[in-house]
Motif scaffolding. Structure first.
Motif, PDB file in Angstrom:
ATOM      1  N   ALA A 150      42.174  47.753  55.946  1.00 18.95           N
ATOM      2  CA  ALA A 150      40.971  46.953  56.238  1.00 18.95           C
ATOM      3  C   ALA A 150      40.099  46.795  54.992  1.00 18.95           C
ATOM      4  O   ALA A 150      39.576  45.704  54.721  1.00 18.95           O
ATOM      5  CB  ALA A 150      40.176  47.601  57.371  1.00 18.95           C
ATOM      6  N   VAL A 151      39.951  47.854  54.219  1.00 21.98           N
ATOM      7  CA  VAL A 151      39.186  47.768  52.970  1.00 21.98           C
ATOM      8  C   VAL A 151      39.880  46.794  52.017  1.00 21.98           C
ATOM      9  O   VAL A 151      39.223  45.967  51.364  1.00 21.98           O
ATOM     10  CB  VAL A 151      38.998  49.157  52.328  1.00 21.98           C
ATOM     11  N   LEU A 152      41.204  46.839  51.965  1.00 22.78           N
ATOM     12  CA  LEU A 152      41.930  45.911  51.100  1.00 22.78           C
ATOM     13  C   LEU A 152      41.741  44.461  51.529  1.00 22.78           C
ATOM     14  O   LEU A 152      41.636  43.578  50.679  1.00 22.78           O
ATOM     15  CB  LEU A 152      43.415  46.254  51.060  1.00 22.78           C
ATOM     16  N   VAL A 153      41.693  44.209  52.826  1.00 19.81           N
ATOM     17  CA  VAL A 153      41.428  42.849  53.302  1.00 19.81           C
ATOM     18  C   VAL A 153      40.104  42.357  52.720  1.00 19.81           C
ATOM     19  O   VAL A 153      40.016  41.249  52.174  1.00 19.81           O
ATOM     20  CB  VAL A 153      41.411  42.779  54.847  1.00 19.81           C
ATOM     21  N   LEU A 154      39.081  43.176  52.811  1.00 16.89           N
ATOM     22  CA  LEU A 154      37.759  42.783  52.285  1.00 16.89           C
ATOM     23  C   LEU A 154      37.799  42.586  50.772  1.00 16.89           C
ATOM     24  O   LEU A 154      37.240  41.608  50.250  1.00 16.89           O
ATOM     25  CB  LEU A 154      36.718  43.827  52.660  1.00 16.89           C
ATOM     26  N   LEU A 155      38.459  43.483  50.066  1.00 16.35           N
ATOM     27  CA  LEU A 155      38.541  43.368  48.612  1.00 16.35           C
ATOM     28  C   LEU A 155      39.326  42.124  48.184  1.00 16.35           C
ATOM     29  O   LEU A 155      38.958  41.446  47.217  1.00 16.35           O
ATOM     30  CB  LEU A 155      39.164  44.618  48.007  1.00 16.35           C
ATOM     31  N   MET A 156      40.385  41.793  48.899  1.00 14.39           N
ATOM     32  CA  MET A 156      41.179  40.610  48.552  1.00 14.39           C
ATOM     33  C   MET A 156      40.428  39.319  48.877  1.00 14.39           C
ATOM     34  O   MET A 156      40.549  38.327  48.156  1.00 14.39           O
ATOM     35  CB  MET A 156      42.532  40.634  49.258  1.00 14.39           C
ATOM     36  N   LEU A 157      39.626  39.339  49.933  1.00 21.70           N
ATOM     37  CA  LEU A 157      38.760  38.173  50.200  1.00 21.70           C
ATOM     38  C   LEU A 157      37.777  37.992  49.052  1.00 21.70           C
ATOM     39  O   LEU A 157      37.534  36.873  48.600  1.00 21.70           O
ATOM     40  CB  LEU A 157      38.023  38.343  51.531  1.00 21.70           C
TER      41      LEU A 157
END
Length: 124
Positions: A82-89
């Motif tokens: 989930a943190v990676l989703v935010l970082l990739m956005l």
């Protein structure tokens, strides 16, 4: 089947992130934002501070490690992905901010797709 897919994606995400942040951080690639020749220069091209560079690096390396450890400790997988989703956005937004051609956003988009799939599998 979905568990196996998640494990494969966890390994790909982890190794990709560790490669970018620990092995190739000082190297230029065709995907660096703006005209940057290193990861730190890329953050400067986006108008981001050294503090943000180190924070994002810490988060990405931590998530990579958590996804690998998540193979044996599944409770780590959903928060890390989930943190990676935010970082990739955020990464995609930075490419748009500096007017990069779409080609430069491909790695961030693929990481977003894979981390989103891991989140979806974890929630199912």
């Amino acid at each position: 089947m979905t568990h196996t897919l998640s494990l494969i994606l966890q390994v790909i995400l982890s190794l990709g992130l560790l490669n970018v942040w620990l092995v190739r951080a000082g190297s230029g690639t065709a995907y660096r934002g703006g005209s940057a020749n290193s990861l730190k220069e890329e953050f400067h091209a986006y108008g981001l501070s050294d503090g943000i560079f180190y924070l994002v690096g810490f988060l990405k390396v931590s998530c990579a490690i958590a996804l690998l450890v998540g193979i044996w400790v599944p409770s780590l997988v959903l928060p890390a992905a989930a943190v990676l989703v935010l970082l990739m956005l955020g990464a995609l937004a930075m490419h748009v901010k500096v007017g990069d051609p779409p080609k430069k956003s491909v790695p961030a988009f693929l990481m977003l797709a894979m981390s989103s799939a891991v989140v979806a599998i974890s929630l199912s």
